[in-house]
Each structure stands twice: as structure tokens, then as C-alpha cells.
Design an enzyme around this catalytic site. Structure first.
Site, PDB file in Angstrom:
ATOM      1  N   TYR A 173       0.832  -1.214   0.000  1.00 34.17           N
ATOM      2  CA  TYR A 173       0.000   0.000   0.000  1.00 34.17           C
ATOM      3  C   TYR A 173       0.861   1.256   0.000  1.00 34.17           C
ATOM      4  CZ  TYR A 173      -4.118  -2.773   0.499  1.00 34.17           C
ATOM      5  OH  TYR A 173      -5.119  -3.657   0.233  1.00 34.17           O
ATOM      6  N   LYS A 198       3.706  -8.673  -8.108  1.00 28.12           N
ATOM      7  CA  LYS A 198       3.528  -7.207  -7.983  1.00 28.12           C
ATOM      8  C   LYS A 198       4.331  -6.481  -9.060  1.00 28.12           C
ATOM      9  CE  LYS A 198       2.062  -6.971  -3.266  1.00 28.12           C
ATOM     10  NZ  LYS A 198       2.221  -6.593  -1.900  1.00 28.12           N
ATOM     11  N   GLU A 237      -5.323   3.533   4.288  1.00 27.30           N
ATOM     12  CA  GLU A 237      -5.831   2.742   3.170  1.00 27.30           C
ATOM     13  C   GLU A 237      -7.247   3.203   2.848  1.00 27.30           C
ATOM     14  OE1 GLU A 237      -5.320  -1.481   3.798  1.00 27.30           O
ATOM     15  OE2 GLU A 237      -3.292  -1.132   4.543  1.00 27.30           O
ATOM     16  N   LYS A 258       5.243   8.130  15.287  1.00 31.27           N
ATOM     17  CA  LYS A 258       4.385   7.255  14.468  1.00 31.27           C
ATOM     18  C   LYS A 258       3.572   6.322  15.365  1.00 31.27           C
ATOM     19  CE  LYS A 258       2.502   5.084  11.121  1.00 31.27           C
ATOM     20  NZ  LYS A 258       1.337   5.661  10.475  1.00 31.27           N
ATOM     21  N   ASN A 290     -16.427   4.175  20.673  1.00 28.07           N
ATOM     22  CA  ASN A 290     -17.206   2.934  20.652  1.00 28.07           C
ATOM     23  C   ASN A 290     -17.694   2.545  22.048  1.00 28.07           C
ATOM     24  OD1 ASN A 290     -16.902   2.815  17.929  1.00 28.07           O
ATOM     25  ND2 ASN A 290     -15.220   1.340  17.952  1.00 28.07           N
ATOM     26  N   ARG A 345      -0.502  17.266  27.634  1.00 29.16           N
ATOM     27  CA  ARG A 345       0.881  17.545  27.993  1.00 29.16           C
ATOM     28  C   ARG A 345       1.264  16.588  29.137  1.00 29.16           C
ATOM     29  NH1 ARG A 345       3.284  21.193  31.485  1.00 29.16           N
ATOM     30  NH2 ARG A 345       5.233  22.067  30.722  1.00 29.16           N
ATOM     31  N   CYS A 399     -13.764  16.031  40.458  1.00 35.03           N
ATOM     32  CA  CYS A 399     -14.640  15.669  39.333  1.00 35.03           C
ATOM     33  C   CYS A 399     -14.200  14.410  38.597  1.00 35.03           C
ATOM     34  CB  CYS A 399     -14.721  16.831  38.345  1.00 35.03           C
ATOM     35  SG  CYS A 399     -15.537  18.247  39.063  1.00 35.03           S
ATOM     36  N   ARG A 425      -9.267  17.494  47.649  1.00 34.58           N
ATOM     37  CA  ARG A 425     -10.015  16.244  47.474  1.00 34.58           C
ATOM     38  C   ARG A 425      -9.427  15.420  46.336  1.00 34.58           C
ATOM     39  NH1 ARG A 425     -15.786  18.619  46.872  1.00 34.58           N
ATOM     40  NH2 ARG A 425     -14.512  20.266  45.976  1.00 34.58           N
TER      41      ARG A 425
HETATM   42  N1  LIG Z   1      -0.909   0.267   5.004  1.00 34.77           N
HETATM   43  C1  LIG Z   1      -0.969   1.472   5.533  1.00 34.77           C
HETATM   44  O1  LIG Z   1      -1.993   2.161   5.463  1.00 34.77           O
HETATM   45  C2  LIG Z   1       0.221   2.053   6.248  1.00 34.77           C
HETATM   46  C3  LIG Z   1       0.184   3.390   6.651  1.00 34.77           C
HETATM   47  C4  LIG Z   1       1.299   3.917   7.276  1.00 34.77           C
HETATM   48  C5  LIG Z   1       2.421   3.128   7.523  1.00 34.77           C
HETATM   49  N2  LIG Z   1       2.408   1.828   7.136  1.00 34.77           N
HETATM   50  C6  LIG Z   1       3.626   1.035   7.372  1.00 34.77           C
HETATM   51  O2  LIG Z   1       4.322   0.948   6.132  1.00 34.77           O
HETATM   52  C7  LIG Z   1       4.945  -0.326   5.997  1.00 34.77           C
HETATM   53  C8  LIG Z   1       4.424  -0.997   4.753  1.00 34.77           C
HETATM   54  O3  LIG Z   1       3.046  -1.205   4.891  1.00 34.77           O
HETATM   55  P1  LIG Z   1       2.178  -1.787   3.695  1.00 34.77           P
HETATM   56  O4  LIG Z   1       0.782  -1.849   4.189  1.00 34.77           O
HETATM   57  O5  LIG Z   1       2.491  -1.064   2.454  1.00 34.77           O
HETATM   58  O6  LIG Z   1       2.777  -3.287   3.619  1.00 34.77           O
HETATM   59  P2  LIG Z   1       2.443  -4.428   2.582  1.00 34.77           P
HETATM   60  O7  LIG Z   1       2.507  -5.700   3.337  1.00 34.77           O
HETATM   61  O8  LIG Z   1       1.197  -4.090   1.815  1.00 34.77           O
HETATM   62  O9  LIG Z   1       3.658  -4.339   1.568  1.00 34.77           O
HETATM   63  C9  LIG Z   1       4.958  -4.643   1.909  1.00 34.77           C
HETATM   64  C10 LIG Z   1       5.688  -5.087   0.646  1.00 34.77           C
HETATM   65  O10 LIG Z   1       7.064  -5.269   0.943  1.00 34.77           O
HETATM   66  C11 LIG Z   1       7.522  -6.314   0.122  1.00 34.77           C
HETATM   67  N3  LIG Z   1       8.827  -6.792   0.608  1.00 34.77           N
HETATM   68  C12 LIG Z   1       9.111  -7.598   1.649  1.00 34.77           C
HETATM   69  N4  LIG Z   1      10.439  -7.807   1.737  1.00 34.77           N
HETATM   70  C13 LIG Z   1      11.008  -7.103   0.736  1.00 34.77           C
HETATM   71  C14 LIG Z   1      12.348  -6.907   0.303  1.00 34.77           C
HETATM   72  N5  LIG Z   1      13.399  -7.479   0.944  1.00 34.77           N
HETATM   73  N6  LIG Z   1      12.570  -6.117  -0.748  1.00 34.77           N
HETATM   74  C15 LIG Z   1      11.558  -5.546  -1.424  1.00 34.77           C
HETATM   75  N7  LIG Z   1      10.262  -5.707  -1.058  1.00 34.77           N
HETATM   76  C16 LIG Z   1       9.987  -6.465   0.006  1.00 34.77           C
HETATM   77  C17 LIG Z   1       6.406  -7.332   0.192  1.00 34.77           C
HETATM   78  O11 LIG Z   1       6.467  -8.282  -0.862  1.00 34.77           O
HETATM   79  C18 LIG Z   1       5.190  -6.409   0.071  1.00 34.77           C
HETATM   80  O12 LIG Z   1       4.804  -6.224  -1.270  1.00 34.77           O
HETATM   81  C19 LIG Z   1       4.631  -1.078   7.283  1.00 34.77           C
HETATM   82  O13 LIG Z   1       5.698  -0.874   8.201  1.00 34.77           O
HETATM   83  C20 LIG Z   1       3.385  -0.407   7.805  1.00 34.77           C
HETATM   84  O14 LIG Z   1       3.265  -0.524   9.197  1.00 34.77           O
HETATM   85  C21 LIG Z   1       1.346   1.265   6.485  1.00 34.77           C
END
Ligand SMILES: NC(=O)c1ccc[n+]([C@@H]2O[C@H](COP(=O)([O-])OP(=O)(O)OC[C@H]3O[C@@H](n4cnc5c(N)ncnc54)[C@H](O)[C@@H]3O)[C@@H](O)[C@H]2O)c1
Length: 462
Positions: free
Chosen positions: A10, A35, A161, A210, A225, A259, A268, A331
Site C-alpha cells: 500500500y 507485484k 488505506e 508514528k 465505541n 501535555r 470531578c 479532594r
Molecule cells: N498500510 C498502511 O496504510 C500504512 C500506513 C502507514 C504506515 N504503514 C507502514 O508501512 C509499511 C508498509 O506497509 P504496507 O501496508 O504497504 O505493507 P504491505 O505488506 O502491503 O507491503 C509490503 C511489501 O514489501 C515487500 N517486501 C518484503 N520484503 C522485501 C524486500 N526485501 N525487498 C523488497 N520488497 C519487500 C512485500 O512483498 C510487500 O509487497 C509497514 O511498516 C506499515 O506498518 C502502512
């Protein structure tokens, strides 16, 4: 710019498409051949609004190449974004196997490279990972030195996403953690045009921000919720409650209460939380997050007590007693709980609070102190100087400006200041400083200067 992106999930695929759209030449690398094939054919490997059209367009434009060869990708580019997955391991820890393997490959690629390269870690990583784990791998595998032959930084990704192209173009902010100005400048060139603030900080802070952001989002969702489950049981419209709650941008949706400091108390918050939990019990509603708040608050009080006991000194002067500065309300003051505990441990305690004059305490407030600390009268002093003079530890629980100025003046090198109120600048304090959940600004500053000097090659100052 010539950019390589490692990991085309993603984060990586959306970054690849958006950077190519913005005119950069992008090389995408993934270990998953499916991919690579999809992208080479102008198709998106992730389902995201707008990605089908965007990927087709950027691949057609010739701005995008894909390959499995990490070495070639590093050699063909000047900056690499690392976006591989960092999922949960079965024990809850972060599974960093993909990023560790990749770092070995990137280091090997660096070995034969004649010019400096910038590695930008965008995968979410546990604080400390870049400096303690990934840089050593890169240096060992390349035989080169970070800061001289190559640069690293950490730039957390905030896209969500489902709306990731929009989030790429309009992030809440850009944060870059780096040791040096060079990689920050490169990322400013890449992302500085986005309509948001650009902050540079330390790598470890950026890694931690992060986690903080994601944990805060999870907390907010859970709060809404749990509130909804209680509202359902009470026959109240949860959407209206949350909508009205969010309209308060002074205390609710604001920086207020965010903070770090000492535990909450007063007449309260604790009682209303208890009543909420009781109400939930009556209606058989489970509110585990709300139930954990008071327990967490107690842990914070215990943390303060541990800091005082950790000084090894027995005579404590407590500065502040009311539940917050500017009131004489005792209190459910967490400072009263600390005082009780320290007395129970046999420490000798004196108390000064500019607002608390026992003779003038009235009603419930007076009853509370008579029930909880009947001997408080013997401990409270109206003379701050006398409290300071007779104490080894000064436990600061008040942020009253005049009182703090006086404490700074009166404290000597023989005192230990345990700071629950975050008094800020400690430059003019001769006492040893212990923060409740933070370091001494003097030490932090000295360390920053030392590390800046080390990085710039200047000799350390003694
Ligand atoms: N998905 C989100 O919305 C989002 C948002 C912010 C941060 N993140 C962070 O970003 C990172 C990636 O998330 P994602 O959802 O895109 O992960 P994902 O699992 O969708 O994609 C990761 C990709 O890395 C590839 N990969 C693994 N080893 C590799 C290598 N040695 N060389 C090249 N490619 C390799 C995998 O094949 C896969 O396609 C994670 O650390 C996640 O926590 C994700």
C-alpha cells in the site's frame, strides 16, 4: 530526482505512483514477482481509489521501472524509500525480518557505490530500530560510514488505506527524523510543496511519533465505541453525544490535557469515572478502556513514589499539595496519595503549598483532608525556605510561578529535585534533577551538543 522504492504494498505502490506523477523517475523493487508484473503492465497491486488510472498513466509516461534487483536499484538512484512490511510477530513484537534482510542487501549495494546515497525508512519501526539495528547493518554490509558515505532518516507514513492518494497529497504533517541536515534537505525537495507543516527532529522521536499517532487513533476509536455502548444501554443517541463532545474545541478536541505531567485528581474526574463504570455495571456494559483509566492513573502515582524512593534520601519537602496549581482543593489530590505513601514508608515529610492554608479549608475539602491525612496540620508549613532548608528531596507538584522561582533560588547542590510538574528550564538549578517521566533538560541539551559535535567531526568539549 531518481528514487528507488523498496516494498510495493500500500505505502510503496502509492508513493511510487504519486512521485512518478510529480515528475520523478521511480524504480520499484519487491520480492513478489506478481507485484512487479502488475506494475510493469500499468496495473496497481493494491486496491485504492484512483490508483487504477494513476498507475496506468505513470507507467505509460515512462517514469516508472520495476525490478527485483536491489543492487541495481540503489545504483540507478540517489535516494531510496524503504516501505516493506513490519507486521506483528506471534508474541506481539514487531517482525522486522523483511527490513533486516533488505538492509543487508542495501548495505551490499552501497559497497561499490562511489557517491553518497540517502536511505529513507518509511516502514513503521519500533523506536531505536534505525540507529541501533539498521544503521549498524548498513555500515557492516557496506564497509562505509553513515553520515559520511551515506545518510539515513526516518519519515513516518501517515496515509490511510482507502484514501491514500488523497492522504499522500494532504498529509497531516511531514516529519523527518535525521542526524544531519543533508537528508532533511533532500526530503524537503521531495515533500516540501505539500500543504502541511514540515518538522525535522531526531530519528528516535520520529519513530516514536508514528507509534503515538496510531495509538492515539486507536484510543479515540475505542473511546467513541465504548461511549456508544453505554449510550445504547442508556437510550441516548451516541452520535449526538459524540458530535456535541467534538464541538468543544477548547477542552476536548484540542491540545488540552495532552501535555505529560502528574496524575489527575480533584473533585470531578475520579468520581465521574467511577460513576460511569458503576452505571455500566448496572447495565451489563463492558467498558474495559474506561475501567483502565483509574488503574493507569494509580500507576502514575506509584511511578512518582518510586522516583522519590529511588533518590535514597529520607527527608522530603513536598511543594504543592492541592490536586492542581491555583486551587486549595485537596479532594482526591494525587499529591495527598503520594504524601500518605511516603509517610507510610517512614520518610519524613514537610509540605508547602502557596494556596493551602489549613485554617481556611472548608467543608468537603477539610473533611477530606481530616479523613485521609489527619496529621497533615503537623506537616504543612507556610515558610517555603524552612521546608527547603530541612529537606533533602524537593518534590515539585506545583507549577506556581512564584513558588518555582523561589525553589530555584533556594535549592542547593545538596538537594535532589523530583519534578512532577515539568518545571522546564533547569539551567539555573544547582540541585540534581529527576523528572517524573522525562530527562533533565540540561543533560538532554548537553548530549545533543556532544552528538552534534561528534557528527561534525569537532572534538568534544570538556
Ligand atoms: N498500510 C498502511 O496504510 C500504512 C500506513 C502507514 C504506515 N504503514 C507502514 O508501512 C509499511 C508498509 O506497509 P504496507 O501496508 O504497504 O505493507 P504491505 O505488506 O502491503 O507491503 C509490503 C511489501 O514489501 C515487500 N517486501 C518484503 N520484503 C522485501 C524486500 N526485501 N525487498 C523488497 N520488497 C519487500 C512485500 O512483498 C510487500 O509487497 C509497514 O511498516 C506499515 O506498518 C502502512
Amino acid at each position: 530526482m531518481n528514487i528507488s522504492i523498496f516494498g510495493l504494498g500500500y505505502v510503496g505502490a502509492v508513493s511510487l505512483a504519486c512521485l512518478a506523477r510529480d515528475g520523478h523517475h521511480v524504480v520499484g523493487v519487491d520480492v513478489d514477482p506478481a507485484k512487479l508484473e502488475l506494475i510493469a503492465a500499468g496495473k496497481t497491486p493494491v486496491v485504492e481509489e484512483g490508483m487504477v488510472e494513476l498507475m496506468a498513466k505513470v507507467v505509460r509516461s515512462g517514469q516508472v521501472r520495476v525490478m527485483a534487483d536491489a543492487l541495481q536499484a540503489v545504483h540507478d538512484t540517489e535516494l531510496s524509500l524503504i516501505c516493506v512490511g513490519t507486521p506483528s510477530a506471534p508474541n506481539g513484537s514487531q517482525d522486522q525480518s523483511a527490513v533486516l534482510r533488505l538492509a543487508e542487501q542495501l548495505g551490499a549495494a552501497l559497497r561499490a557505490l562511489q557517491r553518497p546515497h540517502v536511505f529513507v525508512f518509511r516502514s513503521t519501526l519500533a523506536p531505536g530500530s534505525v540507529e541501533e539495528v539498521l544503521v549498524p547493518i548498513l555500515e557492516r554490509a557496506s564497509g562505509k560510514c553513515e553520515g559520511r558515505d551515506f545518510h539515513v532518516c526516518f519519515q513516518p507514513e501517515f496515509l490511510r488505506e482507502g484514501s491514500s492518494i488523497r492522504d499522500y497529497d494532504q498529509p497531516p504533517f511531514t516529519i523527518v527524523g535525521a542526524h544531519r541536515p543533508e537528508p532533511v534537505a533532500r526530503l524537503r525537495t521531495l515533500f516540501g510543496h505539500l500543504p502541511c507543516d514540515f518538522h525535522s527532529t531526531s530519528i528516535r522521536t520520529a519513530e516514536t511519533v508514528k507509534y503515538g499517532c496510531n495509538n492515539f487513533h486507536a484510543l479515540k476509536i475505542t473511546f467513541a465505541n465504548e461511549t456508544a455502548r453505554l449510550c445504547e444501554a442508556l437510550g441516548v443517541d451516541a452520535f449526538e453525544v459524540m458530535d456535541l463532545l467534538c464541538r468543544d474545541t477548547q477542552l476536548n478536541i484540542s491540545r488540552a490535557y495532552l501535555r505529560p505531567g502528574f496524575a489527575f485528581g480533584g473533585s470531578c474526574l475520579p468520581k465521574d469515572l467511577r460513576a460511569t463504570l458503576h452505571l455500566a455495571k448496572l447495565h451489563d456494559v463492558e467498558l474495559p478502556m474506561h475501567a483502565a483509566i483509574l488503574a493507569s492513573n494509580r500507576t502514575h502515582v506509584e511511578h512518582a513514589i518510586a522516583k522519590v524512593l529511588g533518590t535514597g534520601r529520607r527527608r522530603v519537602g513536598m511543594i504543592g499539595l492541592a490536586f492542581k496549581t491555583g486551587t486549595d482543593d485537596l479532594r482526591e489530590s494525587p499529591l495527598v496519595a503520594v504524601a500518605e505513601h511516603l509517610i507510610g514508608k517512614g520518610l519524613s515529610l514537610l509540605v508547602y503549598d502557596p494556596e493551602v492554608h489549613l485554617s481556611s479549608l472548608l467543608g468537603a475539602n477539610r473533611r477530606f483532608i481530616e479523613d485521609r491525612l489527619p496529621h497533615i496540620g503537623a506537616l504543612v508549613r507556610s515558610d517555603l525556605a524552612a521546608v527547603v532548608a530541612q529537606s533533602e528531596v524537593l518534590l515539585i507538584g506545583s507549577s506556581d510561578k512564584r513558588t518555582l522561582e523561589a525553589v530555584r533560588r533556594l535549592a542547593t547542590a545538596d538537594h535532589v529535585v523530583v519534578d512532577l510538574a515539568h518545571i522546564g528550564d533547569t539551567d539555573d538549578l544547582s540541585a540534581r534533577y529527576v523528572g517524573l517521566a522525562w530527562g533533565d533538560p540540561r543533560r538532554d541539551c548537553a548530549e545533543a551538543v556532544a552528538s552534534e559535535r561528534a557528527n561534525s567531526g569537532q572534538p568534544p568539549q570538556t
